[in-house]
Design a protein around this motif. Structure first.
Motif, PDB file in Angstrom:
ATOM      1  N   LEU A 120       1.084  -1.275   0.097  1.00 52.80           N
ATOM      2  CA  LEU A 120       0.538  -0.139  -0.018  1.00 52.80           C
ATOM      3  C   LEU A 120       1.433   1.204   0.029  1.00 52.80           C
ATOM      4  N   ALA A 121       1.681   1.263   0.977  1.00 53.10           N
ATOM      5  CA  ALA A 121       3.133   2.374   0.436  1.00 53.10           C
ATOM      6  C   ALA A 121       3.595   2.853  -0.654  1.00 53.10           C
ATOM      7  N   GLU A 122       3.599   1.518  -0.916  1.00 56.37           N
ATOM      8  CA  GLU A 122       4.161   1.785  -2.666  1.00 56.37           C
ATOM      9  C   GLU A 122       3.371   2.399  -3.801  1.00 56.37           C
ATOM     10  N   GLN A 123       2.049   2.047  -2.933  1.00 58.29           N
ATOM     11  CA  GLN A 123       1.035   2.674  -4.547  1.00 58.29           C
ATOM     12  C   GLN A 123       0.608   3.810  -3.940  1.00 58.29           C
ATOM     13  N   VAL A 234      -6.829 -10.042  -9.014  1.00 56.31           N
ATOM     14  CA  VAL A 234      -7.349  -9.502  -8.135  1.00 56.31           C
ATOM     15  C   VAL A 234      -6.774  -7.661  -8.639  1.00 56.31           C
ATOM     16  N   VAL A 235      -8.093  -6.640  -8.438  1.00 56.70           N
ATOM     17  CA  VAL A 235      -7.045  -5.290  -8.637  1.00 56.70           C
ATOM     18  C   VAL A 235      -6.843  -4.381  -7.122  1.00 56.70           C
ATOM     19  N   ASP A 236      -6.565  -3.572  -7.362  1.00 59.35           N
ATOM     20  CA  ASP A 236      -6.773  -2.452  -6.084  1.00 59.35           C
ATOM     21  C   ASP A 236      -6.720  -1.519  -7.209  1.00 59.35           C
ATOM     22  N   LEU A 237      -7.554  -0.747  -7.259  1.00 56.81           N
ATOM     23  CA  LEU A 237      -7.774   0.235  -7.811  1.00 56.81           C
ATOM     24  C   LEU A 237      -7.912   1.280  -7.428  1.00 56.81           C
ATOM     25  N   SER A 238      -7.518   2.472  -7.339  1.00 54.82           N
ATOM     26  CA  SER A 238      -8.031   3.991  -7.008  1.00 54.82           C
ATOM     27  C   SER A 238      -8.506   4.416  -8.055  1.00 54.82           C
ATOM     28  N   MET A 239      -9.139   6.119  -7.827  1.00 50.45           N
ATOM     29  CA  MET A 239      -9.714   7.129  -9.067  1.00 50.45           C
ATOM     30  C   MET A 239      -9.358   8.050  -8.494  1.00 50.45           C
ATOM     31  N   THR A 240      -9.137   9.382  -8.728  1.00 46.60           N
ATOM     32  CA  THR A 240      -8.765  10.664  -7.986  1.00 46.60           C
ATOM     33  C   THR A 240      -9.075  12.083  -9.404  1.00 46.60           C
ATOM     34  N   GLY A 254      -7.113   7.752 -13.194  1.00 47.66           N
ATOM     35  CA  GLY A 254      -6.509   5.925 -12.343  1.00 47.66           C
ATOM     36  C   GLY A 254      -5.460   5.337 -12.300  1.00 47.66           C
ATOM     37  N   VAL A 255      -5.700   4.915 -10.860  1.00 48.55           N
ATOM     38  CA  VAL A 255      -4.512   3.832 -11.330  1.00 48.55           C
ATOM     39  C   VAL A 255      -4.631   2.010 -10.161  1.00 48.55           C
ATOM     40  N   THR A 256      -4.114   1.232 -11.401  1.00 48.56           N
ATOM     41  CA  THR A 256      -4.784  -0.067 -11.057  1.00 48.56           C
ATOM     42  C   THR A 256      -3.758  -0.943 -10.243  1.00 48.56           C
ATOM     43  N   VAL A 257      -3.633  -2.033  -9.469  1.00 49.79           N
ATOM     44  CA  VAL A 257      -2.346  -2.684  -8.914  1.00 49.79           C
ATOM     45  C   VAL A 257      -3.407  -3.976  -9.028  1.00 49.79           C
TER      46      VAL A 257
END
Length: 437
Positions: A120-123, A234-240, A254-257
């Motif tokens: 999470l810190a890296e993301q 399984v995707v960790d998705l962020s959008m701002t 959008g950022v996906t990991v």
């Protein structure tokens, strides 16, 4: 084996697990800080928290490979026990072994948390860099566009930009395309809903619509994604929302990991921490979690084996482990759908019957458990028998606080156990009947 030798053995086991920041000698020095306390903990003379400290130190040293967890658990469950009890017949063998398993569970739990926090810190760092570069591109276009483009194209996480007025994709990098399983060149100009496809339209799309309407500024969550070829990730998705100097929305980032491997590792570590390594049954921790979560009336059966010590004494711990494993499988197969069996340790097992209708149902479960153990067990060509003693309790979880519930279960089990008929069946040691004269 002393603490120094245990540290050398552990470091040797970690060879091959990627940790580029440390040499072999440095790994030995790192582990040597914890081995004396681990030995003390497995003897019952020190706190189990040393296992969590060791796990945190390995994660901090850049051990992120699941192989490091697997091999460390083997060291804690095997080499650590050998260091304290070189002989299996050691008087403290079983208590030492149980504490070693608890140490391994503490280690695995801390390692899982450490991996998640590191990921999470890296993301967060990557997302922050991407947003900063995007804002600079708007304010000082000529200087910042090249910087953003370098981050955008070279990032190991997926990054995409979306037109906030139309909801269509502006651009995506190769990592985003790989995560979604859709060619990067085919996405610009298409709507997010079209790219995700009907199977993936759900919470993410609803939150995306809230972003477009201005109800929220950002969101982040994990979701299972089905690629066009049918594979799952399984995707960790962020959008701002990215705004200009006046606060006006300009576009979305959008950022996906892809966190599939981490999720699988976390699931495996959770399983290992909540299940008995010998029988595969739930352990004490998982049993009491289930008991605490149960509602209404529950039945509890406490079971210990008769004649098991004789098998251990006469046939050795290998034979005893084989019998315990077979006992666990028989007990699990004998239970109805609303019941679970867990191993507490040694030759002690416990059964939870959820939504138990009363004593009649509990008695029926007890009879099934005893019947499951009637047939002899085949151990290396010899037939051995074990009996069982069972104590039972009925508890109303809705009317009982959890601490009182545990005390009531404990008291009632031992009371019923003392009164219940014991099936004292002496172990048989004879070869199985082959039908040949």
């Amino acid at each position: 084996m002393d603490a120094g030798e245990l540290a050398v053995r552990w470091a040797a086991m970690l060879d091959g697990a990627v940790a580029p920041t440390l040499t072999r000698a440095q790994v030995e020095q790192l582990l040597a800080r914890f081995c004396p306390r681990l030995i003390a903990a497995v003897r019952g003379a020190a706190d189990l928290s040393v296992a969590r400290e060791a796990a945190a130190a390995l994660v901090a040293a850049n051990y992120r490979d699941p192989l490091a967890v697997h091999r460390s658990v083997l060291v804690l469950c095997k080499d650590l026990v050998t260091a304290v009890c070189p002989e299996a017949e050691c008087a403290d063998y079983w208590p030492v072994r149980e504490r070693a398993i608890e140490l391994a569970a503490e280690f695995a739990a801390e390692f899982t948390g450490g991996l998640r926090n590191a990921a999470l810190a890296e993301q967060e760092t990557t997302l922050s860099a991407a947003l900063t570069a995007a804002r600079e591109a708007e304010a000082r276009r000529h200087l910042s566009e090249a910087r953003f483009q370098a981050i955008f194209e070279g990032a190991s996480v997926g990054i995409g930009t979306v037109d906030i007025t139309t909801g269509t994709v502006i651009d995506v990098n190769n990592a985003m395309a790989e995560t979604l399983g859709v060619p990067a060149e085919s996405m610009p100009g298409r709507s997010v809903a079209d790219i995700l496809g009907p199977v993936n339209i759900g919470e993410a799309f609803a939150l995306f619509q809230q972003l477009l309407s201005g109800e929220i500024d950002r969101f982040r969550f994990e979701t299972q994604h089905t690629k066009p070829d049918g594979s799952h990730t399984v995707v960790d998705l962020s959008m701002t929302i990215v705004r200009d100097r006046e606060g006006k929305p300009r576009f979305l980032v959008g950022v996906t990991v892809d966190v599939t491997d981490r999720k699988q590792l976390a699931d495996q570590l959770w399983y290992d921490a909540h299940h008995d390594s010998l029988t595969g049954l739930p352990n004490r921790l998982l049993f009491f979690d289930r008991l605490a979560a149960a509602g209404g009336q529950v039945g509890v059966c406490y079971l210990d084996l008769d004649g098991f010590k004789e098998i251990n004494d006469r046939r050795g711990h290998t034979a005893g482990d084989r019998v315990l494993s077979d006992v666990g499988q028989r007990l699990r197969a004998a239970l109805p759908a609303n019941a679970m069996v867990a191993r507490l340790g040694g030759d002690e097992f416990i059964v939870l019957v959820e939504n138990c209708s009363g004593q009649a149902e509990l008695t029926a479960v007890t009879d099934r458990l005893l019947a499951a153990l009637e047939d002899p067990f085949d151990v290396a060509g010899l037939l051995v028998r074990v009996g069982a003693s069972i104590g039972t309790a009925l508890v109303d979880t809705d009317a009982t606080a959890i601490d009182e519930l545990m005390h009531a279960v404990d008291t009632a089990m031992y009371r019923d156990k003392a009164l219940r008929h014991r099936t004292n069946l002496p172990p048989l040691t004879q070869p199985p009947d082959t039908g040949l004269s």
